[in-house]
Design an enzyme around this catalytic site. Sequence first.
Site, PDB file in Angstrom:
ATOM      1  N   TYR A  11      -1.981   5.410  -2.594  1.00 21.51           N
ATOM      2  CA  TYR A  11      -0.975   5.723  -3.677  1.00 21.51           C
ATOM      3  C   TYR A  11      -0.569   4.792  -4.601  1.00 21.51           C
ATOM      4  O   TYR A  11      -0.819   5.026  -5.773  1.00 21.51           O
ATOM      5  CB  TYR A  11       0.482   6.092  -2.620  1.00 21.51           C
ATOM      6  CG  TYR A  11       1.791   6.169  -3.721  1.00 21.51           C
ATOM      7  CD1 TYR A  11       1.533   7.164  -4.875  1.00 21.51           C
ATOM      8  CD2 TYR A  11       2.742   5.829  -3.630  1.00 21.51           C
ATOM      9  CE1 TYR A  11       2.812   7.579  -5.364  1.00 21.51           C
ATOM     10  CE2 TYR A  11       4.061   6.058  -4.147  1.00 21.51           C
ATOM     11  CZ  TYR A  11       3.876   6.833  -5.154  1.00 21.51           C
ATOM     12  OH  TYR A  11       5.151   6.935  -5.832  1.00 21.51           O
ATOM     13  N   ALA A  74      -3.012  -1.948   3.357  1.00 22.09           N
ATOM     14  CA  ALA A  74      -2.243  -2.234   4.703  1.00 22.09           C
ATOM     15  C   ALA A  74      -1.860  -0.914   5.567  1.00 22.09           C
ATOM     16  O   ALA A  74      -2.069   0.193   4.747  1.00 22.09           O
ATOM     17  CB  ALA A  74      -1.094  -3.075   4.345  1.00 22.09           C
ATOM     18  N   ASN A  75      -1.258  -1.047   6.521  1.00 20.60           N
ATOM     19  CA  ASN A  75      -0.088   0.039   7.215  1.00 20.60           C
ATOM     20  C   ASN A  75       0.989  -0.252   6.667  1.00 20.60           C
ATOM     21  O   ASN A  75       1.465  -1.256   6.738  1.00 20.60           O
ATOM     22  CB  ASN A  75      -0.512  -0.044   8.641  1.00 20.60           C
ATOM     23  CG  ASN A  75      -1.783   0.519   8.919  1.00 20.60           C
ATOM     24  OD1 ASN A  75      -2.698  -0.156   9.723  1.00 20.60           O
ATOM     25  ND2 ASN A  75      -2.176   1.833   8.561  1.00 20.60           N
ATOM     26  N   TYR A 140       6.854  -3.787  10.416  1.00 21.90           N
ATOM     27  CA  TYR A 140       5.983  -3.961   9.231  1.00 21.90           C
ATOM     28  C   TYR A 140       6.426  -5.063   8.242  1.00 21.90           C
ATOM     29  O   TYR A 140       5.559  -5.631   7.983  1.00 21.90           O
ATOM     30  CB  TYR A 140       6.532  -2.536   8.452  1.00 21.90           C
ATOM     31  CG  TYR A 140       6.088  -2.466   7.214  1.00 21.90           C
ATOM     32  CD1 TYR A 140       4.670  -2.794   6.738  1.00 21.90           C
ATOM     33  CD2 TYR A 140       7.319  -2.316   6.212  1.00 21.90           C
ATOM     34  CE1 TYR A 140       4.769  -2.466   5.303  1.00 21.90           C
ATOM     35  CE2 TYR A 140       6.924  -2.099   4.819  1.00 21.90           C
ATOM     36  CZ  TYR A 140       5.497  -2.306   4.265  1.00 21.90           C
ATOM     37  OH  TYR A 140       5.267  -2.239   2.974  1.00 21.90           O
ATOM     38  N   LYS A 144       4.390  -8.288   6.916  1.00 20.74           N
ATOM     39  CA  LYS A 144       4.108  -8.793   5.486  1.00 20.74           C
ATOM     40  C   LYS A 144       4.774 -10.307   5.068  1.00 20.74           C
ATOM     41  O   LYS A 144       3.902 -10.674   4.445  1.00 20.74           O
ATOM     42  CB  LYS A 144       4.941  -7.603   4.566  1.00 20.74           C
ATOM     43  CG  LYS A 144       4.348  -6.317   4.466  1.00 20.74           C
ATOM     44  CD  LYS A 144       3.230  -6.117   3.313  1.00 20.74           C
ATOM     45  CE  LYS A 144       2.388  -4.918   3.520  1.00 20.74           C
ATOM     46  NZ  LYS A 144       1.474  -4.922   2.292  1.00 20.74           N
TER      47      LYS A 144
END
Length: 329
Positions: A11, A74-75, A140, A144
């Site tokens: 995206y 990344a997830n 998450y 990061k």
Amino acid sequence: MAVLVTGGAGYIGSHAVAALLEKGEQVVVVDNLQQGHKEAVLGGKLYVGDLRDAEFMAKVFAENDIDGVIHFAANSLVGESMQDPAKYYHNNVYGTLCLLEQMNKAGVKSIVFSSTAATYGEPERVPIGEFDRTLPTNTYGETKLAMERMIRWFDVAHGIKFVSLRYFNAAGAHEGGQIGEDHSPESHLVPLVLQVALGQRPHISVFGDDYPTEDGSCIRDYIHVSDLADAHLLALDRLRQGGESNIYNLGNGQGYSVKQVIEVSRQVTGHAIPAKIEPRRAGDPATLVASSDRARLELGWTPKHDRLEDIIASAWQWHSRNPKGYGGR
Ligand SMILES: NC(=O)c1ccc[n+]([C@@H]2O[C@H](COP(=O)([O-])OP(=O)(O)OC[C@H]3O[C@@H](n4cnc5c(N)ncnc54)[C@H](O)[C@@H]3O)[C@@H](O)[C@H]2O)c1
Ligand SMILES: O=c1ccn([C@@H]2O[C@H](COP(=O)(O)OP(=O)(O)O[C@H]3O[C@H](CO)[C@@H](O)[C@H](O)[C@H]3O)[C@@H](O)[C@H]2O)c(=O)[nH]1
């Protein structure tokens, strides 16, 4: 010289690729298409493969004259990361380690990194500044933060300069109409609300209305995807001009609750958009709002779409014209 964009079929990555191409840059995209779409890559060279595949990545660096990397791959789903932490450590942390090793071997010294508001966790104050406490409330955000810190040590040891961009909530679509948001399964608030307006879902779930916010639902800072893309170009330019490593928040500095996002979407789409209150989603901080003063001052970044109505209208233009996303073309 070319810019390597990891996750460039995703995206935000695809919007950055579009902006790079519009600027006349040579672009090389690496994406394993676990979430991305070939059709979202509007130009440049696309390599389909995984960051963690050393042979594949060595070939990408060998075949192209890369002078900078923009690392989106990344997830990135808060809810999923609370159920499957291993997936997040493996793809995000180990994937970034693999990329940095390849950059080091190839002598590439600049990286712009997709970080996140989720590195802060529950903020001590809003708007959040870059020097505020980082104490993630979900796996998450934790991965990061680990990625950011890892990159810093590659700077110390190998002189790989970085700009880490901590974005808040991306939404909207490219004004050209060719690219937009299409995740499968979708879990982000704005596209889900618009799927209700399209008649693809019966209602939108509001995850928790007992947060310490005015209407009880979570507050986020929504930022247009093309404004994010612009910031990557500015960050890359800064590194190319010899700029020091740095961290910048990217947001509009205005918070909207889940209920407000639904209300604005009703106005934009003219659809009733039924909503149901459901339990909280694990890992969600109550409020995330950015102070982006540093990015404005030091990068010269000015978001062009600062009204939520405009951001949602831009997303609606994409979703209403592409109700099945890229698959419907
Ligand atoms: N969407 C947001 O609101 C938001 C906010 C803050 C930060 N971010 C970060 O921005 C980045 C992009 O987010 P997005 O919403 O565009 O996500 P996305 O899932 O649409 O894009 C990520 C892309 O990376 C690819 N990818 C993932 N793992 C890979 C691997 N190991 N090798 C090769 N390709 C791989 C996927 O196929 C996908 O195309 C992510 O790093 C995310 O953490 C997103
Ligand atoms: O059906 C839904 C989906 C979401 N939400 C809520 O809406 C808000 C926004 O959720 P979502 O769109 O999933 O985004 P976030 O979980 O805030 O995470 C996004 O924004 C982060 C930065 O703030 C990024 O790091 C992440 O990658 C990106 O997915 C949260 O309070 C959710 O609980 C609902 O109430 N109902």
